[in-house]
Design an enzyme around this catalytic site. Structure first.
Site, PDB file in Angstrom:
ATOM      1  N   HIS A   1       0.801  -1.237   0.000  1.00  0.00           N
ATOM      2  CA  HIS A   1       0.000   0.000   0.000  1.00  0.00           C
ATOM      3  C   HIS A   1       0.830   1.281   0.000  1.00  0.00           C
ATOM      4  O   HIS A   1       0.294   2.354  -0.267  1.00  0.00           O
ATOM      5  CB  HIS A   1      -0.930   0.051   1.214  1.00  0.00           C
TER       6      HIS A   1
HETATM    7  N1  ZLM Z   1      -9.094   2.401  11.659  1.00  0.00           N
HETATM    8  N2  ZLM Z   1      -5.284  -1.115  16.626  1.00  0.00           N
HETATM    9  C1  ZLM Z   1      -3.909  -3.977   5.316  1.00  0.00           C
HETATM   10  C2  ZLM Z   1      -4.222  -2.607   5.902  1.00  0.00           C
HETATM   11  C3  ZLM Z   1      -5.644  -2.445   6.350  1.00  0.00           C
HETATM   12  C4  ZLM Z   1      -9.053   2.491   7.698  1.00  0.00           C
HETATM   13  C5  ZLM Z   1     -10.526   1.905   9.694  1.00  0.00           C
HETATM   14  C6  ZLM Z   1      -8.226   1.825  12.661  1.00  0.00           C
HETATM   15  C7  ZLM Z   1      -7.542  -2.083  10.657  1.00  0.00           C
HETATM   16  C8  ZLM Z   1      -7.253  -2.039  12.085  1.00  0.00           C
HETATM   17  C9  ZLM Z   1      -4.897  -0.349  14.408  1.00  0.00           C
HETATM   18  C10 ZLM Z   1      -4.890  -1.082  18.020  1.00  0.00           C
HETATM   19  C11 ZLM Z   1      -2.134  -5.298   4.055  1.00  0.00           C
HETATM   20  C12 ZLM Z   1      -8.891   1.009   7.377  1.00  0.00           C
HETATM   21  C13 ZLM Z   1      -9.659   1.336  10.817  1.00  0.00           C
HETATM   22  C14 ZLM Z   1      -8.907   1.194  13.833  1.00  0.00           C
HETATM   23  C15 ZLM Z   1      -9.210   3.965   9.716  1.00  0.00           C
HETATM   24  C16 ZLM Z   1      -7.590  -1.568   8.545  1.00  0.00           C
HETATM   25  C17 ZLM Z   1      -4.591  -0.344  15.746  1.00  0.00           C
HETATM   26  C18 ZLM Z   1      -7.695  -2.788  14.316  1.00  0.00           C
HETATM   27  C19 ZLM Z   1      -6.666  -1.964  14.805  1.00  0.00           C
HETATM   28  O1  ZLM Z   1      -6.939  -2.598  17.023  1.00  0.00           O
HETATM   29  C20 ZLM Z   1      -6.314  -1.913  16.218  1.00  0.00           C
HETATM   30  C21 ZLM Z   1      -5.317   0.181  18.713  1.00  0.00           C
HETATM   31  C22 ZLM Z   1      -5.936  -1.185  13.912  1.00  0.00           C
HETATM   32  C23 ZLM Z   1      -6.239  -1.217  12.539  1.00  0.00           C
HETATM   33  C24 ZLM Z   1      -7.974  -2.827  12.962  1.00  0.00           C
HETATM   34  N3  ZLM Z   1      -7.130  -1.176   9.749  1.00  0.00           N
HETATM   35  C25 ZLM Z   1      -8.263  -3.051   9.965  1.00  0.00           C
HETATM   36  N4  ZLM Z   1      -8.265  -2.702   8.665  1.00  0.00           N
HETATM   37  C26 ZLM Z   1      -7.355  -0.867   7.255  1.00  0.00           C
HETATM   38  C27 ZLM Z   1      -5.922  -1.049   6.756  1.00  0.00           C
HETATM   39  C28 ZLM Z   1      -2.454  -4.118   4.971  1.00  0.00           C
HETATM   40  O2  ZLM Z   1      -2.510  -6.505   4.642  1.00  0.00           O
HETATM   41  O3  ZLM Z   1      -2.815  -5.220   2.822  1.00  0.00           O
HETATM   42  C29 ZLM Z   1      -0.634  -5.342   3.704  1.00  0.00           C
HETATM   43  C30 ZLM Z   1       0.297  -5.447   4.834  1.00  0.00           C
HETATM   44  N5  ZLM Z   1      -7.630   0.537   7.429  1.00  0.00           N
HETATM   45  O4  ZLM Z   1      -9.834   0.287   7.101  1.00  0.00           O
HETATM   46  C31 ZLM Z   1      -9.756   2.874   8.851  1.00  0.00           C
HETATM   47  C32 ZLM Z   1     -10.259   3.193   7.517  1.00  0.00           C
HETATM   48  C33 ZLM Z   1      -8.347   3.368  10.839  1.00  0.00           C
HETATM   49 ZN    ZN Z   2      -3.850  -7.311   3.367  1.00  0.00          ZN
END
Ligand code: ZLM
Ligand code: ZN
Ligand code: CA
Length: 393
Positions: free
Chosen positions: A146
């Site tokens: 990404h």
């Molecule tokens: N929030 N903590 C894949 C990348 C996926 C953006 C919605 C964050 C999470 C996720 C972070 C501990 C690859 C989004 C999510 C909550 C804005 C995403 C920190 C849980 C946590 O518990 C969490 C405090 C966190 C982040 C869930 N983020 C799930 N999905 C995605 C990014 C990367 O696998 O493709 C390659 C390595 N982000 O959906 C939000 C819109 C941030």
């Molecule tokens: Zn992924």
């Protein structure tokens, strides 16, 4: 003891940096670098290191990172320090420069070093391919698809894949990028959007409003302007929840079979994100270790030099299983591998079941409902076939 021998007639190299495994994204963050230690320990427990050339990679230099990333971004990445007091979860801080410091891409201790290590493993792998010293080079610490030229995104800060492909392009006229992570490989697609020397193909869960990053529709095949060389050189396979091994293999073999036949790549870069496995903390699919590995097997049978990258994967025990099985495919040990995990494997209890191939019931309890009708999959294949007609033979 293990009876693992080198594959005849070709070389596999394994690139890692044990320092990488020690970094932490912060409490509860899904990305856990120690999954690399778990994977490597299982691979070594099977004795597979005896069939490969094993390298501890050096860290990538600033100049190497600047081969893709802007110096503004790199300078900031190299100087930012983690906040002494962690900010609250979804705080939309307007000062977030380069998308750094939010909950997806937190600032943590040693961030810049972690990034240059990941990039170092990928670039070392690419160099071994370019020098013909390896036919398959493995970099499980890479695959961070990404990251953009001047922006962090989705747990990725430095796009090691783009850097490795740029290296491959010095020696190969055409490179095929394939991405089986459950997320869209947007950073790699964007980096090579306007060239016909790299074809990108991503398979992913697609739901523009509810699943990250929201891009990668079937109709997105590169620049819409036909005069741009990159047009018809991006392929997207948007999927729904619950896809099975059988369906995924059917799609992968048709799509990649046709793409390879038409594009005739000199090298393949395969991102093996393990969050497409059933039971992943962030994933939505019903893939098993066998179905995920079948993609690696299909590519290997094309006899084209290849880099295997890691990527996503948020249930570490399953990440370790998939990347272990895929390492065994690279060294042609997969037909002989003992499905029972080695007795002496460290953290053996951590795997919950003593098998390399847990059943869907073992990983999930209740499998996710499959929302991929065969009719839709046929439409996808048909669209790919039509787009490939525009690609110069
Ligand atoms: N929030 N903590 C894949 C990348 C996926 C953006 C919605 C964050 C999470 C996720 C972070 C501990 C690859 C989004 C999510 C909550 C804005 C995403 C920190 C849980 C946590 O518990 C969490 C405090 C966190 C982040 C869930 N983020 C799930 N999905 C995605 C990014 C990367 O696998 O493709 C390659 C390595 N982000 O959906 C939000 C819109 C941030
Ligand atoms: Zn992924
Ligand atoms: Ca993908």
């Amino acid at each position: 003891e293990s009876g693992v021998t080198r594959p005849k007639g070709y070389n596999v190299s394994f690139h890692c940096n044990p320092e990488m495994e020690k970094y932490h994204f912060g409490q509860n963050h899904p990305m856990k670098p120690w999954r690399l230690a778990l994977s490597k320990s299982l691979i070594y427990s099977y004795g597979m290191s005896f069939a490969m050339d094993n390298y501890i990679s050096r860290t990538a230099t600033y100049e190497e990172l600047a081969g893709f990333h802007s110096t503004d971004y790199l300078d900031f990445l190299g100087t930012v320090l983690p906040e002494p007091v962690p900010r609250d979860l979804e705080s939309q801080n307007p000062d977030l420069r380069f998308n750094l410091g939010g909950s997806d891409c937190p600032l943590f201790e040693g961030l810049y070093d972690y990034c240059s290590m990941s990039a170092g493993t990928a670039m070392d792998a690419a160099r071994k391919i370019c020098s013909n010293q390896s036919d398959i080079a493995i970099a499980w610490g890479g695959g961070l698809h990404h990251a953009k030229k001047a922006e962090a995104s989705g747990f990725c800060y430095i796009n090691d894949i783009v850097l490795a492909i740029l290296q491959l392009l010095r020696f190969y006229p055409r490179v095929l990028y394939i991405d089986i992570d459950v997320h869209h490989g947007d950073g790699v697609e964007e980096a090579f959007f306007s060239t016909d020397r790299v074809m990108t193909v991503s398979f992913h869960k697609y739901d523009p409003n509810n699943f990250f990053p929201g891009t990668g529709a079937l109709e997105d095949n590169g620049p819409k302007n036909e005069h741009n060389p990159g047009s018809h050189h991006a392929f997207n396979v948007p999927l729904n929840d619950g896809i099975t091994d059988e369906q995924y293999k059917w799609l992968f073999d048709r799509v990649i079979g046709d793409v390879v036949a038409k594009f005739r790549p000199g090298a393949i870069a395969l991102q093996c994100g393990a969050d497409s496995l059933a039971g992943d903390r962030l994933g939505r699919f019903n893939l098993q270790v066998q179905g995920h590995g079948a993609c690696v097997e299909f590519c290997k049978e094309k006899n084209i030099p290849m880099i295997l990258f890691g990527g996503g994967g948020y249930t570490p025990r399953n990440v370790a299983r998939a990347w272990t099985y895929e390492t065994s495919i690279a060294i042609e040990y997969n037909k002989k591998i003992d499905p029972t995990l080695p007795q002496h494997a460290p953290w053996r209890d951590h795997f919950r079941h003593d098998t390399l191939f847990p059943t869907l019931e073992q990983t999930l309890g209740e499998p996710r409902q499959n929302r991929n009708p065969q009719k839709r999959l046929q439409e996808i294949v048909q669209h790919v076939t039509e787009q490939l007609r525009f690609v110069q033979a």
